[in-house]
Design an enzyme around this catalytic site. Structure first.
Site, PDB file in Angstrom:
ATOM      1  N   ASN A   9       0.866  -1.175   0.000  1.00  0.00           N
ATOM      2  CA  ASN A   9       0.000   0.000   0.000  1.00  0.00           C
ATOM      3  C   ASN A   9       0.902   1.224   0.000  1.00  0.00           C
ATOM      4  O   ASN A   9       1.507   1.542   1.020  1.00  0.00           O
ATOM      5  CB  ASN A   9      -0.896  -0.028   1.252  1.00  0.00           C
ATOM      6  CG  ASN A   9      -1.677   1.262   1.432  1.00  0.00           C
ATOM      7  OD1 ASN A   9      -1.738   2.098   0.532  1.00  0.00           O
ATOM      8  ND2 ASN A   9      -2.287   1.432   2.600  1.00  0.00           N
ATOM      9  N   TRP A  10       0.973   1.865  -1.130  1.00  0.00           N
ATOM     10  CA  TRP A  10       1.906   2.988  -1.264  1.00  0.00           C
ATOM     11  C   TRP A  10       1.386   4.289  -0.660  1.00  0.00           C
ATOM     12  O   TRP A  10       2.088   5.299  -0.669  1.00  0.00           O
ATOM     13  CB  TRP A  10       2.272   3.199  -2.741  1.00  0.00           C
ATOM     14  CG  TRP A  10       3.106   2.099  -3.304  1.00  0.00           C
ATOM     15  CD1 TRP A  10       3.624   1.025  -2.612  1.00  0.00           C
ATOM     16  CD2 TRP A  10       3.541   1.946  -4.653  1.00  0.00           C
ATOM     17  NE1 TRP A  10       4.342   0.222  -3.459  1.00  0.00           N
ATOM     18  CE2 TRP A  10       4.308   0.770  -4.720  1.00  0.00           C
ATOM     19  CE3 TRP A  10       3.347   2.694  -5.817  1.00  0.00           C
ATOM     20  CZ2 TRP A  10       4.890   0.318  -5.904  1.00  0.00           C
ATOM     21  CZ3 TRP A  10       3.913   2.249  -6.994  1.00  0.00           C
ATOM     22  CH2 TRP A  10       4.680   1.076  -7.034  1.00  0.00           C
ATOM     23  N   LYS A  11       0.140   4.280  -0.223  1.00  0.00           N
ATOM     24  CA  LYS A  11      -0.431   5.484   0.401  1.00  0.00           C
ATOM     25  C   LYS A  11      -0.165   6.702  -0.499  1.00  0.00           C
ATOM     26  O   LYS A  11      -0.215   6.569  -1.711  1.00  0.00           O
ATOM     27  CB  LYS A  11       0.133   5.662   1.817  1.00  0.00           C
ATOM     28  CG  LYS A  11      -0.031   4.385   2.653  1.00  0.00           C
ATOM     29  CD  LYS A  11       0.265   4.553   4.106  1.00  0.00           C
ATOM     30  CE  LYS A  11       0.017   3.241   4.835  1.00  0.00           C
ATOM     31  NZ  LYS A  11       0.200   3.330   6.279  1.00  0.00           N
ATOM     32  N   HIS A  94      -9.341   1.256   5.137  1.00  0.00           N
ATOM     33  CA  HIS A  94      -8.048   1.501   5.796  1.00  0.00           C
ATOM     34  C   HIS A  94      -8.261   2.474   6.964  1.00  0.00           C
ATOM     35  O   HIS A  94      -9.051   3.405   6.859  1.00  0.00           O
ATOM     36  CB  HIS A  94      -7.036   2.071   4.793  1.00  0.00           C
ATOM     37  CG  HIS A  94      -5.640   2.017   5.329  1.00  0.00           C
ATOM     38  ND1 HIS A  94      -5.179   2.924   6.251  1.00  0.00           N
ATOM     39  CD2 HIS A  94      -4.638   1.129   5.120  1.00  0.00           C
ATOM     40  CE1 HIS A  94      -3.931   2.600   6.569  1.00  0.00           C
ATOM     41  NE2 HIS A  94      -3.580   1.521   5.901  1.00  0.00           N
ATOM     42  N   GLU A  96      -6.589   4.855   7.969  1.00  0.00           N
ATOM     43  CA  GLU A  96      -6.343   6.272   7.634  1.00  0.00           C
ATOM     44  C   GLU A  96      -7.570   6.873   6.956  1.00  0.00           C
ATOM     45  O   GLU A  96      -7.868   8.057   7.155  1.00  0.00           O
ATOM     46  CB  GLU A  96      -5.080   6.376   6.756  1.00  0.00           C
ATOM     47  CG  GLU A  96      -3.829   6.139   7.599  1.00  0.00           C
ATOM     48  CD  GLU A  96      -2.650   5.536   6.851  1.00  0.00           C
ATOM     49  OE1 GLU A  96      -2.638   5.541   5.614  1.00  0.00           O
ATOM     50  OE2 GLU A  96      -1.726   5.046   7.538  1.00  0.00           O
ATOM     51  N   GLU A 166      -5.022  -4.787  10.666  1.00  0.00           N
ATOM     52  CA  GLU A 166      -3.995  -3.759  10.865  1.00  0.00           C
ATOM     53  C   GLU A 166      -4.287  -2.990  12.153  1.00  0.00           C
ATOM     54  O   GLU A 166      -5.053  -2.013  12.132  1.00  0.00           O
ATOM     55  CB  GLU A 166      -4.006  -2.772   9.696  1.00  0.00           C
ATOM     56  CG  GLU A 166      -3.714  -3.383   8.359  1.00  0.00           C
ATOM     57  CD  GLU A 166      -3.161  -2.355   7.384  1.00  0.00           C
ATOM     58  OE1 GLU A 166      -2.061  -2.563   6.882  1.00  0.00           O
ATOM     59  OE2 GLU A 166      -3.826  -1.322   7.156  1.00  0.00           O
ATOM     60  N   GLY A 172       2.932   2.341  10.837  1.00  0.00           N
ATOM     61  CA  GLY A 172       3.912   3.417  10.671  1.00  0.00           C
ATOM     62  C   GLY A 172       4.621   3.800  11.956  1.00  0.00           C
ATOM     63  O   GLY A 172       5.292   4.823  12.007  1.00  0.00           O
ATOM     64  N   SER A 213       3.771  -1.990  10.383  1.00  0.00           N
ATOM     65  CA  SER A 213       5.226  -2.070  10.602  1.00  0.00           C
ATOM     66  C   SER A 213       5.820  -3.416  10.193  1.00  0.00           C
ATOM     67  O   SER A 213       6.739  -3.924  10.848  1.00  0.00           O
ATOM     68  CB  SER A 213       5.577  -1.721  12.051  1.00  0.00           C
ATOM     69  OG  SER A 213       5.195  -0.385  12.337  1.00  0.00           O
ATOM     70  N   GLY A 234       3.019  -0.962   4.235  1.00  0.00           N
ATOM     71  CA  GLY A 234       3.188   0.433   3.844  1.00  0.00           C
ATOM     72  C   GLY A 234       4.653   0.716   3.541  1.00  0.00           C
ATOM     73  O   GLY A 234       5.174   0.398   2.466  1.00  0.00           O
ATOM     74  N   GLY A 235       5.342   1.273   4.517  1.00  0.00           N
ATOM     75  CA  GLY A 235       6.713   1.764   4.349  1.00  0.00           C
ATOM     76  C   GLY A 235       7.661   0.819   3.629  1.00  0.00           C
ATOM     77  O   GLY A 235       8.371   1.227   2.705  1.00  0.00           O
TER      78      GLY A 235
HETATM   79  P1  13P Z   1       3.334   0.441   7.598  1.00  0.00           P
HETATM   80  O1  13P Z   1       3.778  -0.877   6.999  1.00  0.00           O
HETATM   81  O2  13P Z   1       4.082   1.621   7.077  1.00  0.00           O
HETATM   82  O3  13P Z   1       3.265   0.374   9.097  1.00  0.00           O
HETATM   83  O4  13P Z   1       1.814   0.669   7.091  1.00  0.00           O
HETATM   84  C1  13P Z   1       0.904  -0.356   7.243  1.00  0.00           C
HETATM   85  C2  13P Z   1      -0.322  -0.016   6.488  1.00  0.00           C
HETATM   86  O5  13P Z   1      -1.057   0.876   6.847  1.00  0.00           O
HETATM   87  C3  13P Z   1      -0.609  -0.782   5.250  1.00  0.00           C
HETATM   88  O6  13P Z   1      -1.893  -0.542   4.803  1.00  0.00           O
END
Ligand code: 13P
Length: 256
Positions: A9-11, A94, A96, A166, A172, A213, A234-235
């Site tokens: 997920n590149w956000k 998600h 967010e 999640e 994050g 994470s 994500g990251g």
């Molecule tokens: P991180 O892997 O950066 O913690 O993000 C997780 C996430 O929100 C994937 O959707």
């Protein structure tokens, strides 16, 4: 056996050209891991170009959200019809989007239904806050999110839905849930909820990811758990080397 699925997920990261360059580098390095489903979820702006760059590969593309209407006066929104042919998956719910876009369980349920109606596969994200976790409310809350999101969804559709657990406090933050804790919620709470809704056979067949994470250094720990079928990342999905290592670990842990 449930095929593992690793989704990046590149956000709100990577421009159009960065996204295309990234998948051109990534795709050949992931080509041999055919036992693991590999998905990238770029921003809407990059979706068409990324889909095009990946068209002769088996790397799948996902969107990061959608609206539930087929079209309409919803400035800034993207309809499921617009994703058809570009994305196979779509992240829905998600944390967010729940937090910053104020998406409710009801909205998320509408989005899951819309995605399915247009042949898109939802990656349904659920997870509790730190306060809920500390108050011992995780199971009730996450079970409730799953029930609400799947309200009115027939069992025939469950093969096309991925669930991602999640925990918000792990996203994050570098504070990931342990493999055992994540497995207990995924196996205990989420699969049990699915079993109550759809029966045990379906509950055992739905793929459920962990997210929060996830990094190359902890991937093996998650993927060695019996109920965890992959990760929503994500990251670490923003770096080619890390992405490759995540997929490599998944393949190794599941003996693929
Ligand atoms: P991180 O892997 O950066 O913690 O993000 C997780 C996430 O929100 C994937 O959707």
């Amino acid at each position: 056996m449930r095929k593992p699925i690793i989704a990046g997920n590149w956000k709100m990261y990577k421009t159009l050209s960065e996204s295309v360059d990234f998948v051109r580098e990534l795709a050949p390095r992931l080509a041999s891991y055919t036992g693991v489903e590999r998905v990238v979820c770029p921003t809407f702006v990059a979706l068409a170009a990324v889909a095009d760059a990946l068209k002769n590969t088996d790397i799948r593309v996902g969107a990061q959200n959608l609206h539930w209407e087929a079209q309409g006066a919803y400035t800034s929104q993207i309809a499921p019809t617009m994703l058809q042919g570009l994305a196979e998956y779509v992240i829905i719910g998600h944390s967010e989007c729940r937090a910053y876009l104020h998406e409710t369980d009801e909205d998320i349920n509408r989005k899951v239904k819309a995605a399915l109606a247009y042949g898109l596969k939802p990656i349904l994200a659920v997870g509790e806050s730190l306060a809920q976790n500390e108050a011992g409310e995780t199971q009730t809350f996450v079970g409730g999110q799953v029930r609400a999101a799947l309200s009115g969804i027939e069992s025939d559709n469950m093969q096309n839905i991925i669930i991602a657990y999640e925990p918000i406090w792990a996203i994050g933050t570098g504070k990931n849930a342990s493999g055992e804790v994540a497995n207990a919620i995924i196996g205990g709470t989420i699969r049990s909820t699915l079993a109550q809704l759809y029966g045990n056979e379906i509950a055992q067949s739905v793929r459920i990811q962990y997210g929060g994470s996830v990094k190359p250094s902890n991937m093996l720990e998650y993927m060695s758990q019996p109920d965890i079928d992959g990760a929503l990342v994500g990251g670490a999905s923003l770096k080619v080397d890390d992405f490759v290592q995540l997929v490599e670990s998944a393949a190794k842990a599941k003996g693929l």
